[in-house]
Design an enzyme around this catalytic site. Structure first.
Site, PDB file in Angstrom:
ATOM      1  N   GLY A  81       0.580  -4.781 -12.630  1.00  0.00           N
ATOM      2  CA  GLY A  81      -0.741  -5.387 -12.414  1.00  0.00           C
ATOM      3  C   GLY A  81      -0.738  -6.560 -11.459  1.00  0.00           C
ATOM      4  CE1 TYR A 100       7.087   6.307  -2.620  1.00  0.00           C
ATOM      5  CE2 TYR A 100       7.799   4.568  -4.115  1.00  0.00           C
ATOM      6  CZ  TYR A 100       6.799   5.232  -3.435  1.00  0.00           C
ATOM      7  OH  TYR A 100       5.481   4.834  -3.578  1.00  0.00           O
ATOM      8  CE  LYS A 135       8.507  -7.373  12.470  1.00  0.00           C
ATOM      9  NZ  LYS A 135       8.795  -6.032  13.077  1.00  0.00           N
ATOM     10  CB  VAL A 156      -2.057   0.970  -0.408  1.00  0.00           C
ATOM     11  CG1 VAL A 156      -3.208   0.165  -0.989  1.00  0.00           C
ATOM     12  CG2 VAL A 156      -1.937   2.335  -1.079  1.00  0.00           C
ATOM     13  CB  VAL A 168      -2.286  -0.884  -6.256  1.00  0.00           C
ATOM     14  CG1 VAL A 168      -3.354   0.025  -6.835  1.00  0.00           C
ATOM     15  CG2 VAL A 168      -1.741  -0.306  -4.942  1.00  0.00           C
ATOM     16  CG  ASP A 205       9.012   6.020  15.901  1.00  0.00           C
ATOM     17  OD1 ASP A 205       9.009   6.698  16.941  1.00  0.00           O
ATOM     18  OD2 ASP A 205       8.650   4.827  15.856  1.00  0.00           O
ATOM     19  N   PRO A 253      -2.126   8.232  -3.318  1.00  0.00           N
ATOM     20  CG  PRO A 253      -2.202   6.053  -4.088  1.00  0.00           C
ATOM     21  CD  PRO A 253      -1.464   7.344  -4.291  1.00  0.00           C
ATOM     22  CB  THR A 254      -2.778   7.599   2.661  1.00  0.00           C
ATOM     23  OG1 THR A 254      -3.962   6.838   2.475  1.00  0.00           O
ATOM     24  CG2 THR A 254      -3.132   9.071   2.741  1.00  0.00           C
ATOM     25  CE  LYS A 312       6.015   5.966  -7.034  1.00  0.00           C
ATOM     26  NZ  LYS A 312       5.124   5.240  -7.979  1.00  0.00           N
TER      27      LYS A 312
HETATM   28  P1  NAP Z   1       3.964  -3.970  -5.310  1.00  0.00           P
HETATM   29  O1  NAP Z   1       2.943  -4.806  -4.645  1.00  0.00           O
HETATM   30  O2  NAP Z   1       5.369  -4.025  -4.856  1.00  0.00           O
HETATM   31  O3  NAP Z   1       3.903  -4.275  -6.896  1.00  0.00           O
HETATM   32  C1  NAP Z   1       4.836  -3.661  -7.748  1.00  0.00           C
HETATM   33  C2  NAP Z   1       4.464  -4.023  -9.166  1.00  0.00           C
HETATM   34  O4  NAP Z   1       5.398  -3.417 -10.066  1.00  0.00           O
HETATM   35  C3  NAP Z   1       4.496  -5.538  -9.431  1.00  0.00           C
HETATM   36  O5  NAP Z   1       3.491  -5.865 -10.344  1.00  0.00           O
HETATM   37  C4  NAP Z   1       5.884  -5.727 -10.070  1.00  0.00           C
HETATM   38  O6  NAP Z   1       5.941  -6.864 -10.929  1.00  0.00           O
HETATM   39  C5  NAP Z   1       5.974  -4.429 -10.891  1.00  0.00           C
HETATM   40  N1  NAP Z   1       7.367  -4.041 -11.173  1.00  0.00           N
HETATM   41  C6  NAP Z   1       8.317  -3.700 -10.267  1.00  0.00           C
HETATM   42  N2  NAP Z   1       9.478  -3.385 -10.902  1.00  0.00           N
HETATM   43  C7  NAP Z   1       9.241  -3.562 -12.238  1.00  0.00           C
HETATM   44  C8  NAP Z   1      10.044  -3.443 -13.417  1.00  0.00           C
HETATM   45  N3  NAP Z   1      11.328  -3.068 -13.344  1.00  0.00           N
HETATM   46  N4  NAP Z   1       9.480  -3.709 -14.618  1.00  0.00           N
HETATM   47  C9  NAP Z   1       8.187  -4.123 -14.689  1.00  0.00           C
HETATM   48  N5  NAP Z   1       7.352  -4.251 -13.619  1.00  0.00           N
HETATM   49  C10 NAP Z   1       7.889  -3.978 -12.406  1.00  0.00           C
HETATM   50  O7  NAP Z   1       3.546  -2.432  -5.257  1.00  0.00           O
HETATM   51  P2  NAP Z   1       2.137  -1.755  -4.843  1.00  0.00           P
HETATM   52  O8  NAP Z   1       2.115  -1.581  -3.378  1.00  0.00           O
HETATM   53  O9  NAP Z   1       1.013  -2.466  -5.541  1.00  0.00           O
HETATM   54  O10 NAP Z   1       2.342  -0.290  -5.492  1.00  0.00           O
HETATM   55  C11 NAP Z   1       1.683   0.060  -6.710  1.00  0.00           C
HETATM   56  C12 NAP Z   1       1.874   1.549  -6.901  1.00  0.00           C
HETATM   57  O11 NAP Z   1       1.293   2.231  -5.767  1.00  0.00           O
HETATM   58  C13 NAP Z   1       3.352   1.978  -6.949  1.00  0.00           C
HETATM   59  O12 NAP Z   1       3.539   2.963  -7.941  1.00  0.00           O
HETATM   60  C14 NAP Z   1       3.600   2.550  -5.547  1.00  0.00           C
HETATM   61  O13 NAP Z   1       4.620   3.521  -5.573  1.00  0.00           O
HETATM   62  C15 NAP Z   1       2.253   3.153  -5.233  1.00  0.00           C
HETATM   63  N6  NAP Z   1       1.939   3.320  -3.790  1.00  0.00           N
HETATM   64  C16 NAP Z   1       1.964   2.216  -2.970  1.00  0.00           C
HETATM   65  C17 NAP Z   1       1.666   2.416  -1.599  1.00  0.00           C
HETATM   66  C18 NAP Z   1       1.665   1.262  -0.615  1.00  0.00           C
HETATM   67  O14 NAP Z   1       1.478   1.527   0.601  1.00  0.00           O
HETATM   68  N7  NAP Z   1       1.859   0.022  -1.051  1.00  0.00           N
HETATM   69  C19 NAP Z   1       1.333   3.708  -1.118  1.00  0.00           C
HETATM   70  C20 NAP Z   1       1.292   4.762  -2.030  1.00  0.00           C
HETATM   71  C21 NAP Z   1       1.595   4.568  -3.367  1.00  0.00           C
HETATM   72  P3  NAP Z   1       6.270  -8.338 -10.304  1.00  0.00           P
HETATM   73  O15 NAP Z   1       5.034  -8.741  -9.508  1.00  0.00           O
HETATM   74  O16 NAP Z   1       6.470  -9.177 -11.508  1.00  0.00           O
HETATM   75  O17 NAP Z   1       7.476  -8.162  -9.451  1.00  0.00           O
HETATM   76  O1  GFB Z   2       4.602   1.325   6.490  1.00  0.00           O
HETATM   77  P1  GFB Z   2       5.983   1.830   6.824  1.00  0.00           P
HETATM   78  O2  GFB Z   2       7.104   0.936   6.507  1.00  0.00           O
HETATM   79  O3  GFB Z   2       6.175   3.183   6.006  1.00  0.00           O
HETATM   80  O4  GFB Z   2       6.118   2.195   8.420  1.00  0.00           O
HETATM   81  P2  GFB Z   2       6.100   4.752   6.230  1.00  0.00           P
HETATM   82  C1  GFB Z   2       5.177   2.877   9.080  1.00  0.00           C
HETATM   83  C2  GFB Z   2       5.526   2.962  10.571  1.00  0.00           C
HETATM   84  O5  GFB Z   2       5.341   1.648  11.131  1.00  0.00           O
HETATM   85  C3  GFB Z   2       6.929   3.398  10.983  1.00  0.00           C
HETATM   86  C4  GFB Z   2       6.377   1.372  12.051  1.00  0.00           C
HETATM   87  O6  GFB Z   2       6.796   4.304  12.050  1.00  0.00           O
HETATM   88  C5  GFB Z   2       7.581   2.105  11.479  1.00  0.00           C
HETATM   89  O7  GFB Z   2       8.534   2.338  12.529  1.00  0.00           O
HETATM   90  N1  GFB Z   2       6.537  -0.094  12.132  1.00  0.00           N
HETATM   91  C6  GFB Z   2       6.348  -0.842  13.249  1.00  0.00           C
HETATM   92  C7  GFB Z   2       6.867  -0.917  11.126  1.00  0.00           C
HETATM   93  N2  GFB Z   2       6.577  -2.147  13.009  1.00  0.00           N
HETATM   94  C8  GFB Z   2       6.896  -2.237  11.681  1.00  0.00           C
HETATM   95  C9  GFB Z   2       7.239  -3.332  10.819  1.00  0.00           C
HETATM   96  O8  GFB Z   2       7.305  -4.509  11.196  1.00  0.00           O
HETATM   97  N3  GFB Z   2       7.513  -3.034   9.494  1.00  0.00           N
HETATM   98  C10 GFB Z   2       7.451  -1.719   9.021  1.00  0.00           C
HETATM   99  N4  GFB Z   2       7.713  -1.501   7.722  1.00  0.00           N
HETATM  100  N5  GFB Z   2       7.143  -0.656   9.811  1.00  0.00           N
HETATM  101  C11 GFB Z   2       6.721   4.605   3.677  1.00  0.00           C
HETATM  102  C12 GFB Z   2       7.697   5.204   2.711  1.00  0.00           C
HETATM  103  O9  GFB Z   2       6.854   5.281   4.890  1.00  0.00           O
HETATM  104  O10 GFB Z   2       5.381   4.796   3.217  1.00  0.00           O
HETATM  105  C13 GFB Z   2       7.524   4.551   1.359  1.00  0.00           C
HETATM  106  O11 GFB Z   2       9.026   4.956   3.193  1.00  0.00           O
HETATM  107  C14 GFB Z   2       6.075   4.508   0.901  1.00  0.00           C
HETATM  108  O12 GFB Z   2       8.300   5.254   0.410  1.00  0.00           O
HETATM  109  C15 GFB Z   2       5.154   4.090   2.017  1.00  0.00           C
HETATM  110  O13 GFB Z   2       5.650   5.695   0.499  1.00  0.00           O
HETATM  111  C16 GFB Z   2       3.710   4.261   1.643  1.00  0.00           C
HETATM  112  O14 GFB Z   2       4.678   5.136   6.231  1.00  0.00           O
HETATM  113  O15 GFB Z   2       6.912   5.184   7.387  1.00  0.00           O
END
Ligand code: NAP
Ligand code: GFB
Length: 325
Positions: free
Chosen positions: A12, A144, A195, A174, A16, A278, A171-172, A148
């Site tokens: 939480g 990962y 950055k 986020v 998200v 990439d 989700p895509t 999942k």
């Molecule tokens: P986040 O910002 O990294 O937050 C992760 C959350 O999980 C935090 O509240 C963290 O607690 C908690 N957590 C991590 N490890 C834990 C553990 N061992 N025990 C208890 N709590 C734990 O992640 P998010 O981006 O919000 O992602 C939320 C969900 O969306 C995940 O399931 C992720 O896979 C999914 N998702 C994310 C993206 C994206 O682009 N971000 C895309 C698709 C799906 P603390 O704050 O205390 O560390």
């Molecule tokens: O968001 P990102 O790390 O995840 O990277 P993915 C997306 C694209 O952004 C890649 C480019 O093509 C990177 O090369 N990129 C450019 C950067 N500059 C940056 C930078 O400063 N930081 C990052 N991180 N990327 C993830 C999965 O794939 O998608 C995870 O590996 C998760 O498991 C997440 O599912 C939603 O979209 O490539």
């Protein structure tokens, strides 16, 4: 006042989770808090969900009737490439503990969170919900991805053997307020916002990793939050549902950098570091199933959402997750 629904949100305190909390507290329409609901937003300080004992203690304390399961080891491309085993094991442990403890507590509904990066890398486009298990995921994040994918398998097994209503959303990418802005571990939008902010502040070069050519669909965390709340209240399938903007809203990483330059009002140019990976070229997903259920859902325009996210970061820089503290 006793509440019919006690909704436990694991993870939480993350990107998200914080967005769901914001919508529950601020939305005056169909997505805001309801009378009969009590919402509990967990952090890892409430207990490490990799531990069965800690997970049971949390459920004994809060006695949830419903669970939104977000907690996970999460990171961008470069973190995924470095820690594939940690992403596999930590997420397998967390998911099994949350789902089985939910079963033991006779939780009425669990909504877990997958990701479009778990779909097969070699596939036809657009991707839809039926394709999850049709082939290996991309090499960069298989740890990962398989952890999942197993949530979907676990949900089907709990339903098949016990009739439990455990489902999932996909989700895509986020982004939004309260993201992780660590320069190495973050996703692309928070990474580039950080950055670009430093380049403007310190007069240093703004460098985008990779070629800028990959394509992505991005959903604003507060839009995703509304859809999560709808799924919890109204979606009645065990099968997963993709939560995403449409295929036509797919943008390149170069477009992302341009939107961030505008949002941060950065006057300098930027360059590409093509020595950096990439990752997957694209993972274009269909949101047709979602639009069949909610045809009139309004997504926040990309530039507006990037602007709001950059402003939140700049206003909260000292407390944001920048990897420095
Ligand atoms: P986040 O910002 O990294 O937050 C992760 C959350 O999980 C935090 O509240 C963290 O607690 C908690 N957590 C991590 N490890 C834990 C553990 N061992 N025990 C208890 N709590 C734990 O992640 P998010 O981006 O919000 O992602 C939320 C969900 O969306 C995940 O399931 C992720 O896979 C999914 N998702 C994310 C993206 C994206 O682009 N971000 C895309 C698709 C799906 P603390 O704050 O205390 O560390
Ligand atoms: O968001 P990102 O790390 O995840 O990277 P993915 C997306 C694209 O952004 C890649 C480019 O093509 C990177 O090369 N990129 C450019 C950067 N500059 C940056 C930078 O400063 N930081 C990052 N991180 N990327 C993830 C999965 O794939 O998608 C995870 O590996 C998760 O498991 C997440 O599912 C939603 O979209 O490539």
């Amino acid at each position: 006042m006793s509440h019919d629904k006690v909704i436990l949100v694991t993870g939480g305190s993350g990107l998200v989770g914080k967005a769901i909390e914001w919508v529950i507290e601020n939305d005056k329409g169909r997505f805001g808090k309801m009378e009969d609901e009590k919402w509990i937003f967990l952090t890892s300080k409430d207990g490490d969900l990799r531990s069965t004992e800690a997970t049971r203690a949390i459920f004994d304390k809060y006695k949830p009737t419903h669970v939104i399961h977000l907690a996970a080891l999460v990171g961008g491309l470069f973190k995924n490439m470095k820690y594939k085993l940690d992403f596999l094991r930590d997420n397998l442990l967390i998911n099994d503990n949350v789902l089985h403890t939910s079963h033991e507590h006779k939780v009425k509904k669990v909504v877990s969170c997958l990701s479009t990066c778990i779909f097969p890398d070699k596939t036809t486009y657009p991707i839809d919900e039926t394709m999850i298990h049709d082939g290996p995921p991309h090499e960069s994040n298989f740890g990962y991805a398989y952890a999942k994918r197993l949530i979907d398998t676990q949900n089907k097994a709990y339903y098949d053997q016990f009739g439990d209503k455990f489902t999932s959303v996909i989700p895509t990418n986020v982004f939004g307020p309260h993201d992780n802005y660590d320069l190495q571990d973050s996703h692309v939008i928070p990474g580039l916002i950080h950055k670009c902010y430093l380049a403007k502040k310190n007069g240093t070069p703004f460098v985008v990793a990779g070629s800028g050519k990959p394509l992505r669909q991005f959903i604003y965390s507060r839009d995703l939050a509304k859809l999560f709340i709808w799924v919890l209240r109204e979606y009645d399938e065990v099968d997963p549902i993709i939560l995403s903007v449409g295929e036509k809203d797919e943008v390149s990483i170069r477009d992302v950098a341009d939107a961030i330059v505008n949002a941060v009002d950065f006057k300098g140019g930027y360059s590409f570091d093509t020595s950096k990976a990439d990752g997957q070229y694209k993972k274009t997903a269909s949101n047709e199933k979602l639009l069949k259920y909610i045809p009139d859902f309004k997504f926040t325009p990309f530039e507006t959402a990037v602007k709001e996210s950059a402003e939140w970061f700049i206003q909260n820089y000292d407390n944001a997750r920048t990897g420095k503290h």
